[in-house]
Design a protein around this motif. Structure first.
Motif, short mmCIF file in Angstrom:
data_model
loop_
_atom_site.label_atom_id
_atom_site.label_comp_id
_atom_site.label_asym_id
_atom_site.label_seq_id
_atom_site.Cartn_x
_atom_site.Cartn_y
_atom_site.Cartn_z
N GLN A 56 34.12 -3.25 -26.92
CA GLN A 56 33.70 -2.87 -25.57
C GLN A 56 34.39 -1.56 -25.15
O GLN A 56 33.74 -0.66 -24.62
CB GLN A 56 34.06 -4.00 -24.60
N ALA A 57 35.67 -1.45 -25.43
CA ALA A 57 36.42 -0.23 -25.09
C ALA A 57 35.88 0.96 -25.88
O ALA A 57 35.75 2.07 -25.34
CB ALA A 57 37.90 -0.42 -25.36
N LYS A 58 35.55 0.75 -27.14
CA LYS A 58 35.02 1.83 -27.97
C LYS A 58 33.67 2.31 -27.43
O LYS A 58 33.42 3.51 -27.33
CB LYS A 58 34.85 1.35 -29.41
N GLU A 59 32.81 1.39 -27.06
CA GLU A 59 31.51 1.76 -26.51
C GLU A 59 31.65 2.46 -25.16
O GLU A 59 30.89 3.38 -24.85
CB GLU A 59 30.60 0.53 -26.39
N TYR A 60 32.61 2.05 -24.35
CA TYR A 60 32.86 2.72 -23.08
C TYR A 60 33.29 4.16 -23.33
O TYR A 60 32.81 5.09 -22.67
CB TYR A 60 33.93 1.97 -22.28
N ALA A 61 34.18 4.35 -24.30
CA ALA A 61 34.64 5.70 -24.65
C ALA A 61 33.48 6.56 -25.17
O ALA A 61 33.37 7.74 -24.82
CB ALA A 61 35.75 5.63 -25.68
N ASN A 62 32.62 5.97 -25.99
CA ASN A 62 31.45 6.70 -26.48
C ASN A 62 30.54 7.11 -25.32
O ASN A 62 29.96 8.20 -25.32
CB ASN A 62 30.67 5.87 -27.49
N THR A 64 31.56 7.79 -22.32
CA THR A 64 32.26 8.89 -21.65
C THR A 64 31.98 10.21 -22.37
O THR A 64 31.71 11.23 -21.74
CB THR A 64 33.78 8.61 -21.62
N ILE A 65 32.02 10.16 -23.70
CA ILE A 65 31.75 11.36 -24.50
C ILE A 65 30.32 11.84 -24.28
O ILE A 65 30.07 13.03 -24.07
CB ILE A 65 32.02 11.08 -25.99
N ASP A 66 29.36 10.91 -24.31
CA ASP A 66 27.95 11.28 -24.09
C ASP A 66 27.75 11.83 -22.68
O ASP A 66 27.00 12.80 -22.48
CB ASP A 66 27.03 10.09 -24.31
N ARG A 67 28.40 11.23 -21.73
CA ARG A 67 28.24 11.66 -20.35
C ARG A 67 28.75 13.09 -20.17
O ARG A 67 28.08 13.93 -19.58
CB ARG A 67 29.00 10.69 -19.45
N ALA A 68 29.93 13.36 -20.71
CA ALA A 68 30.52 14.70 -20.59
C ALA A 68 29.71 15.73 -21.38
O ALA A 68 29.42 16.83 -20.89
CB ALA A 68 31.97 14.69 -21.06
N GLY A 69 29.33 15.37 -22.61
CA GLY A 69 28.54 16.29 -23.44
C GLY A 69 27.19 16.59 -22.81
O GLY A 69 26.70 17.72 -22.87
N LYS A 95 22.37 8.38 -20.40
CA LYS A 95 22.62 7.38 -21.44
C LYS A 95 24.10 7.01 -21.46
O LYS A 95 24.46 5.83 -21.53
CB LYS A 95 22.20 7.91 -22.80
N GLY A 96 24.96 8.00 -21.40
CA GLY A 96 26.40 7.75 -21.37
C GLY A 96 26.83 6.95 -20.16
O GLY A 96 27.66 6.05 -20.25
N GLN A 97 26.23 7.27 -19.03
CA GLN A 97 26.55 6.55 -17.80
C GLN A 97 26.16 5.08 -17.92
O GLN A 97 26.92 4.19 -17.53
CB GLN A 97 25.83 7.21 -16.62
N LEU A 98 24.97 4.82 -18.48
CA LEU A 98 24.54 3.42 -18.68
C LEU A 98 25.44 2.69 -19.67
O LEU A 98 25.77 1.52 -19.49
CB LEU A 98 23.09 3.38 -19.16
N GLN A 99 25.84 3.40 -20.72
CA GLN A 99 26.71 2.81 -21.73
C GLN A 99 28.07 2.44 -21.10
O GLN A 99 28.62 1.39 -21.39
CB GLN A 99 26.89 3.79 -22.87
N GLN A 100 28.56 3.28 -20.23
CA GLN A 100 29.82 2.97 -19.54
C GLN A 100 29.66 1.74 -18.65
O GLN A 100 30.50 0.85 -18.67
CB GLN A 100 30.27 4.14 -18.69
N LYS A 101 28.59 1.69 -17.88
CA LYS A 101 28.38 0.56 -16.98
C LYS A 101 28.25 -0.76 -17.75
O LYS A 101 28.75 -1.78 -17.31
CB LYS A 101 27.14 0.78 -16.11
#
Length: 105
Positions: A56-62, A64-69, A95-101
Motif C-alpha cells: 500500500q505504501a509503495k503504491e501511494y508513493a508511485n 505521488t510520482i505520477d502526480r508530480a510528473g 491517475k496519480g491522485q486516484l492511486q494515492q486516494k
C-alpha cells in the motif's frame, strides 16, 4: 490462490491472502487446542498485514510520482503550446491522485 514468497515486491493481494489464512489457522488452532496452529496463524497473519501495508505504501508513493510528473508535463505542455503533452500530463496527474486516494494509510 498461492503464497507469493519468492517475489521481492510486496503484494496487496498476497498480503491479504496471508492475513486471512493466518486468521483461519489461528481460529482452527484455538478450536482444537493446537498451540502450533495458533502460533503459526498469528505469525502468518502478522506477515500478511505487514506485506499489505508495504504494498500500500509503495503504491501511494508511485501515485505521488505520477502526480508530480503529470503536473510537470502539464506545465511544460502549456508553456510550449504542446496540447498533447498538457493533456497527457493532466491524465497522469489525475491517475496519480486516484492511486494515492486508493492507498491512503
Amino acid at each position: 490462490m498461492s503464497s507469493n514468497q519468492n517475489s521481492s515486491e510486496p503484494s496487496q493481494a498476497n498480503g491479504q491472502y496471508n492475513s486471512t489464512m493466518g486468521t483461519a489457522k489461528e481460529v482452527f488452532g484455538n478450536t482444537i487446542g493446537g498451540d502450533s496452529w495458533t502460533q503459526a496463524g498469528k505469525e502468518q497473519h502478522a506477515q500478511g498485514e505487514a506485506e499489505y501495508k508495504a504494498a500500500q505504501a509503495k503504491e501511494y508513493a508511485n501515485g505521488t510520482i505520477d502526480r508530480a510528473g503529470g503536473k510537470i508535463d502539464t506545465v511544460v505542455g502549456a508553456l510550449t503550446g504542446d496540447e498533447q503533452k498538457q493533456f497527457s500530463g493532466n491524465i497522469r496527474h489525475d491517475k496519480g491522485q486516484l492511486q494515492q486516494k486508493a492507498n491512503e494509510p
